[in-house]
Design a protein around this motif. Structure first.
Motif, mmCIF file in Angstrom:
data_model
loop_
_atom_site.group_PDB
_atom_site.id
_atom_site.type_symbol
_atom_site.label_atom_id
_atom_site.label_comp_id
_atom_site.label_asym_id
_atom_site.label_seq_id
_atom_site.Cartn_x
_atom_site.Cartn_y
_atom_site.Cartn_z
ATOM 1 N N LYS A 10 0.875 -1.151 0.032
ATOM 2 C CA LYS A 10 -0.091 -0.108 -0.166
ATOM 3 C C LYS A 10 0.823 1.298 -0.153
ATOM 4 O O LYS A 10 0.280 2.160 -0.447
ATOM 5 C CB LYS A 10 -0.928 0.012 1.095
ATOM 6 C CG LYS A 10 -2.053 -1.231 1.071
ATOM 7 C CD LYS A 10 -2.973 -1.040 2.423
ATOM 8 C CE LYS A 10 -3.732 -2.002 2.269
ATOM 9 N NZ LYS A 10 -4.683 -2.097 3.543
ATOM 10 N N TYR A 93 8.778 4.777 7.785
ATOM 11 C CA TYR A 93 7.636 5.144 8.716
ATOM 12 C C TYR A 93 7.513 6.794 8.753
ATOM 13 O O TYR A 93 6.373 6.981 8.768
ATOM 14 C CB TYR A 93 8.070 4.536 9.951
ATOM 15 C CG TYR A 93 6.773 4.537 10.844
ATOM 16 C CD1 TYR A 93 5.703 3.737 10.797
ATOM 17 C CD2 TYR A 93 6.752 5.794 11.890
ATOM 18 C CE1 TYR A 93 4.617 3.842 11.501
ATOM 19 C CE2 TYR A 93 5.527 5.582 12.818
ATOM 20 C CZ TYR A 93 4.460 4.720 12.733
ATOM 21 O OH TYR A 93 3.373 4.848 13.248
ATOM 22 N N ASP A 97 3.456 8.583 4.370
ATOM 23 C CA ASP A 97 2.139 8.307 5.054
ATOM 24 C C ASP A 97 1.320 7.369 4.821
ATOM 25 O O ASP A 97 0.777 6.534 5.694
ATOM 26 C CB ASP A 97 1.477 9.616 4.788
ATOM 27 C CG ASP A 97 1.948 10.907 5.350
ATOM 28 O OD1 ASP A 97 2.624 10.915 6.119
ATOM 29 O OD2 ASP A 97 1.452 12.110 4.690
ATOM 30 N N ALA A 98 1.626 6.832 3.457
ATOM 31 C CA ALA A 98 0.718 5.670 3.079
ATOM 32 C C ALA A 98 1.220 4.328 3.890
ATOM 33 O O ALA A 98 0.393 3.565 4.263
ATOM 34 C CB ALA A 98 0.668 5.480 1.595
ATOM 35 N N ARG A 100 2.870 4.230 6.688
ATOM 36 C CA ARG A 100 2.551 4.387 8.208
ATOM 37 C C ARG A 100 1.029 4.108 8.439
ATOM 38 O O ARG A 100 0.835 3.344 9.539
ATOM 39 C CB ARG A 100 2.819 5.859 8.829
ATOM 40 C CG ARG A 100 2.770 6.159 10.202
ATOM 41 C CD ARG A 100 3.107 7.346 10.722
ATOM 42 N NE ARG A 100 2.704 8.364 9.807
ATOM 43 C CZ ARG A 100 3.266 9.304 8.846
ATOM 44 N NH1 ARG A 100 4.614 9.205 8.832
ATOM 45 N NH2 ARG A 100 2.484 10.381 8.341
ATOM 46 N N ASN A 101 0.074 4.544 7.719
ATOM 47 C CA ASN A 101 -1.041 4.282 7.836
ATOM 48 C C ASN A 101 -1.735 2.929 7.547
ATOM 49 O O ASN A 101 -2.379 2.510 8.588
ATOM 50 C CB ASN A 101 -1.971 5.426 6.963
ATOM 51 C CG ASN A 101 -1.917 6.753 7.204
ATOM 52 O OD1 ASN A 101 -1.675 7.199 8.390
ATOM 53 N ND2 ASN A 101 -2.150 7.734 6.298
ATOM 54 N N ALA A 102 -0.988 2.224 6.616
ATOM 55 C CA ALA A 102 -1.251 1.085 6.334
ATOM 56 C C ALA A 102 -0.905 0.056 7.422
ATOM 57 O O ALA A 102 -1.398 -0.930 8.035
ATOM 58 C CB ALA A 102 -0.757 0.534 4.991
ATOM 59 N N LEU A 104 -0.337 1.183 10.650
ATOM 60 C CA LEU A 104 -1.031 1.376 11.862
ATOM 61 C C LEU A 104 -2.331 0.814 11.844
ATOM 62 O O LEU A 104 -3.213 0.414 12.703
ATOM 63 C CB LEU A 104 -1.173 2.881 12.252
ATOM 64 C CG LEU A 104 0.149 3.503 12.760
ATOM 65 C CD1 LEU A 104 -0.029 4.890 12.773
ATOM 66 C CD2 LEU A 104 0.573 2.652 14.050
ATOM 67 N N SER A 105 -3.051 0.485 10.616
ATOM 68 C CA SER A 105 -4.252 0.096 10.417
ATOM 69 C C SER A 105 -4.566 -1.281 10.897
ATOM 70 O O SER A 105 -5.380 -1.821 11.048
ATOM 71 C CB SER A 105 -4.823 0.529 8.951
ATOM 72 O OG SER A 105 -4.168 -0.665 8.057
ATOM 73 N N ARG A 138 5.051 -0.033 14.764
ATOM 74 C CA ARG A 138 3.434 -0.102 14.785
ATOM 75 C C ARG A 138 3.382 0.291 16.341
ATOM 76 O O ARG A 138 2.676 1.147 16.753
ATOM 77 C CB ARG A 138 2.923 -1.448 14.732
ATOM 78 C CG ARG A 138 1.619 -1.462 14.702
ATOM 79 C CD ARG A 138 0.896 -2.992 14.168
ATOM 80 N NE ARG A 138 1.293 -3.750 14.969
ATOM 81 C CZ ARG A 138 0.831 -5.106 14.926
ATOM 82 N NH1 ARG A 138 -0.122 -5.097 13.745
ATOM 83 N NH2 ARG A 138 1.079 -6.318 15.604
ATOM 84 N N GLN A 142 1.441 3.460 17.714
ATOM 85 C CA GLN A 142 0.211 3.430 18.736
ATOM 86 C C GLN A 142 0.565 4.114 19.867
ATOM 87 O O GLN A 142 -0.438 4.923 20.328
ATOM 88 C CB GLN A 142 -0.049 1.912 18.855
ATOM 89 C CG GLN A 142 -0.572 1.305 17.692
ATOM 90 C CD GLN A 142 -0.643 -0.243 17.800
ATOM 91 O OE1 GLN A 142 0.007 -0.822 18.790
ATOM 92 N NE2 GLN A 142 -1.341 -0.733 17.013
ATOM 93 N N ASN A 145 0.141 7.981 19.213
ATOM 94 C CA ASN A 145 -1.059 8.231 19.016
ATOM 95 C C ASN A 145 -1.897 8.489 20.331
ATOM 96 O O ASN A 145 -2.856 9.235 20.442
ATOM 97 C CB ASN A 145 -1.772 7.187 18.057
ATOM 98 C CG ASN A 145 -1.497 7.629 16.550
ATOM 99 O OD1 ASN A 145 -0.941 8.682 16.265
ATOM 100 N ND2 ASN A 145 -1.453 6.624 15.808
#
Length: 157
Positions: A10, A93, A97-98, A100-102, A104-105, A138, A142, A145
């Motif tokens: 991703k 990371y 952004d893509a 990192r977001n993938a 963390l998802s 990850r 987390q 966040n």
């Protein structure tokens, strides 16, 4: 379980490592197999698919125990190499952004990589190295966040 490759697939952004632009982790890994700095820069700009094709030509020349980065050489099983891997994944990371977001998802799902090898004599990146680097990123993401969320609640913003 979540396939660790999904986060990698991703992600599409380039990132900078030690002043060198890197288009894919696969390109970077192939670059570590050659001592020539100019060739390393070219390999770093390859997409994952291009790097996998290039690996067929590099394997014949690659001494599996010696790796190179920006004029320095080190052993495949060294702490220096592990630190370089961590820095590379951390740089990606922070800058992609893509990716990192993938990552963390995936939440708390166990990460799995089914196509890699486990022996450092057979590969430049073992499945354990790949997964452990992703898990560290990850977990740290987390935590960040959560702290950001708590700070928002405390400050009322």
């Amino acid at each position: 379980m979540h396939r660790a490759n999904e986060a990698r697939k991703k992600a599409s952004g380039t990132f900078i490592l030690d002043g060198i632009e890197v288009a894919s982790m696969d390109g970077l890994l192939q670059a570590l197999k050659v001592s020539d700095s100019n060739m390393q820069k070219k390999l770093c700009m390859l997409t994952s698919a291009e790097a996998k094709k290039a690996s067929k030509n590099i394997k014949a020349k690659y001494a599996p125990r010696t790796l190179y980065w920006q004029g320095k050489y080190f052993s495949r099983d060294s702490k220096e190499y592990q630190r370089l891997l961590k820095r590379a994944y951390k740089a990606r990371y922070k800058q992609d952004d893509a990716f990192r977001n993938a990552l963390l998802s995936t939440g708390e799902k166990p990460l799995k990589h089914t196509i890699g090898k486990t022996d450092i004599n057979e590969t430049i990146l073992t499945t354990d190295e790949f997964i452990s680097n992703l898990q560290i990123l990850r977990k740290n993401g987390q935590r960040f966040n959560i702290l950001k969320f708590i700070k928002t609640i405390v400050s009322g913003k």
